[in-house]
Design a protein around this motif. Sequence first.
Motif, mmCIF file in Angstrom:
data_model
loop_
_atom_site.group_PDB
_atom_site.id
_atom_site.type_symbol
_atom_site.label_atom_id
_atom_site.label_comp_id
_atom_site.label_asym_id
_atom_site.label_seq_id
_atom_site.Cartn_x
_atom_site.Cartn_y
_atom_site.Cartn_z
ATOM 1 N N ASN A 1 0.810 -1.216 0.000
ATOM 2 C CA ASN A 1 0.000 0.000 0.000
ATOM 3 C C ASN A 1 0.842 1.264 0.000
ATOM 4 O O ASN A 1 0.310 2.359 -0.044
ATOM 5 C CB ASN A 1 -0.937 0.016 1.214
ATOM 6 N N GLY A 2 2.150 1.128 0.089
ATOM 7 C CA GLY A 2 3.012 2.301 0.149
ATOM 8 C C GLY A 2 2.891 3.002 1.496
ATOM 9 O O GLY A 2 2.398 2.443 2.473
ATOM 10 N N THR A 3 3.336 4.223 1.537
ATOM 11 C CA THR A 3 3.327 4.979 2.780
ATOM 12 C C THR A 3 1.906 5.403 3.165
ATOM 13 O O THR A 3 1.068 5.662 2.311
ATOM 14 C CB THR A 3 4.240 6.215 2.700
ATOM 15 N N ALA A 4 1.690 5.465 4.454
ATOM 16 C CA ALA A 4 0.392 5.903 4.975
ATOM 17 C C ALA A 4 0.556 7.101 5.903
ATOM 18 O O ALA A 4 -0.347 7.429 6.655
ATOM 19 C CB ALA A 4 -0.286 4.751 5.707
ATOM 20 N N VAL A 5 1.702 7.772 5.843
ATOM 21 C CA VAL A 5 1.949 8.879 6.769
ATOM 22 C C VAL A 5 1.021 10.065 6.522
ATOM 23 O O VAL A 5 0.749 10.828 7.444
ATOM 24 C CB VAL A 5 3.423 9.355 6.742
ATOM 25 N N HIS A 6 0.545 10.206 5.301
ATOM 26 C CA HIS A 6 -0.353 11.330 5.004
ATOM 27 C C HIS A 6 -1.792 11.040 5.380
ATOM 28 O O HIS A 6 -2.604 11.955 5.513
ATOM 29 C CB HIS A 6 -0.274 11.697 3.521
ATOM 30 N N ASN A 7 -2.098 9.762 5.566
ATOM 31 C CA ASN A 7 -3.457 9.363 5.890
ATOM 32 C C ASN A 7 -3.417 8.129 6.810
ATOM 33 O O ASN A 7 -3.875 7.055 6.426
ATOM 34 C CB ASN A 7 -4.236 9.059 4.596
ATOM 35 N N ASP B 1 -4.186 5.324 9.538
ATOM 36 C CA ASP B 1 -5.398 4.731 10.104
ATOM 37 C C ASP B 1 -4.993 3.875 11.299
ATOM 38 O O ASP B 1 -3.850 3.938 11.754
ATOM 39 C CB ASP B 1 -6.158 3.922 9.038
ATOM 40 N N LEU B 2 -5.875 3.063 11.790
ATOM 41 C CA LEU B 2 -5.577 2.240 12.965
ATOM 42 C C LEU B 2 -4.522 1.182 12.683
ATOM 43 O O LEU B 2 -3.881 0.680 13.599
ATOM 44 C CB LEU B 2 -6.856 1.579 13.490
ATOM 45 N N ASN B 3 -4.310 0.843 11.419
ATOM 46 C CA ASN B 3 -3.302 -0.153 11.053
ATOM 47 C C ASN B 3 -1.936 0.465 10.777
ATOM 48 O O ASN B 3 -0.995 -0.242 10.465
ATOM 49 C CB ASN B 3 -3.761 -0.936 9.815
ATOM 50 N N TRP B 4 -1.847 1.801 10.869
ATOM 51 C CA TRP B 4 -0.578 2.461 10.587
ATOM 52 C C TRP B 4 0.486 1.950 11.549
ATOM 53 O O TRP B 4 0.240 1.762 12.735
ATOM 54 C CB TRP B 4 -0.712 3.974 10.713
#
Length: 188
Positions: free
Chosen positions: A7-13, A15-18
């Motif tokens: 899923n790539g980076t999630a730093v901008h969005n 969630d609970l799985n981050w």
Amino acid sequence: MLESPHNGTAVHNPDLNWSQVQETILMLGIVVAQVRHAMQDSGASLNTLSESFQTTATHIESLRDALLEVGQQLPAELAIESKVEEIQQQNVRSVVAFQFFDRLSQRMDHVCGTISALAELVSDRQAMFLPHEWHRLQQRIRSQYTMEQEKQLFDAILQGMPIAEAITLAGNVQLAESKPLAGDIELF
């Protein structure tokens, strides 16, 4: 080979799985990709240059042999044989420089393997907390080293030696530049 999170980076969005672990693995993946990409680019050039120097070495030997056959007829002031010897020595120095580059490529490949193995362990949420898994990782990484200096460096750091001291301990390998070429030029 290290696979980055799909899923790539999630730093901008987030969630609970981050997870910072997933972000770390992603960043390690970038490092591995950059190193491998650089090695691929330089590898093609290195192969071309190595083949060129091998061909040059063969031609120099043929030229020397031909000149020795007719050497009596050539004016001594041309110093053809000494010039051929000088060209051959320059060729040898160039090949030695390529050997150091080949050694660097091997080390960078080992760095990529180490980073990939580390990311693999860190991504396993159970294994990352088990000391025997870390020990297994260390053994796996060390077993892939082909140069004694890499093993010395690895062992010294694992034993707690400061990095600068470990580098000094491992030392620099210097190849003899004055060895004449015999047959094929072989890189490490």
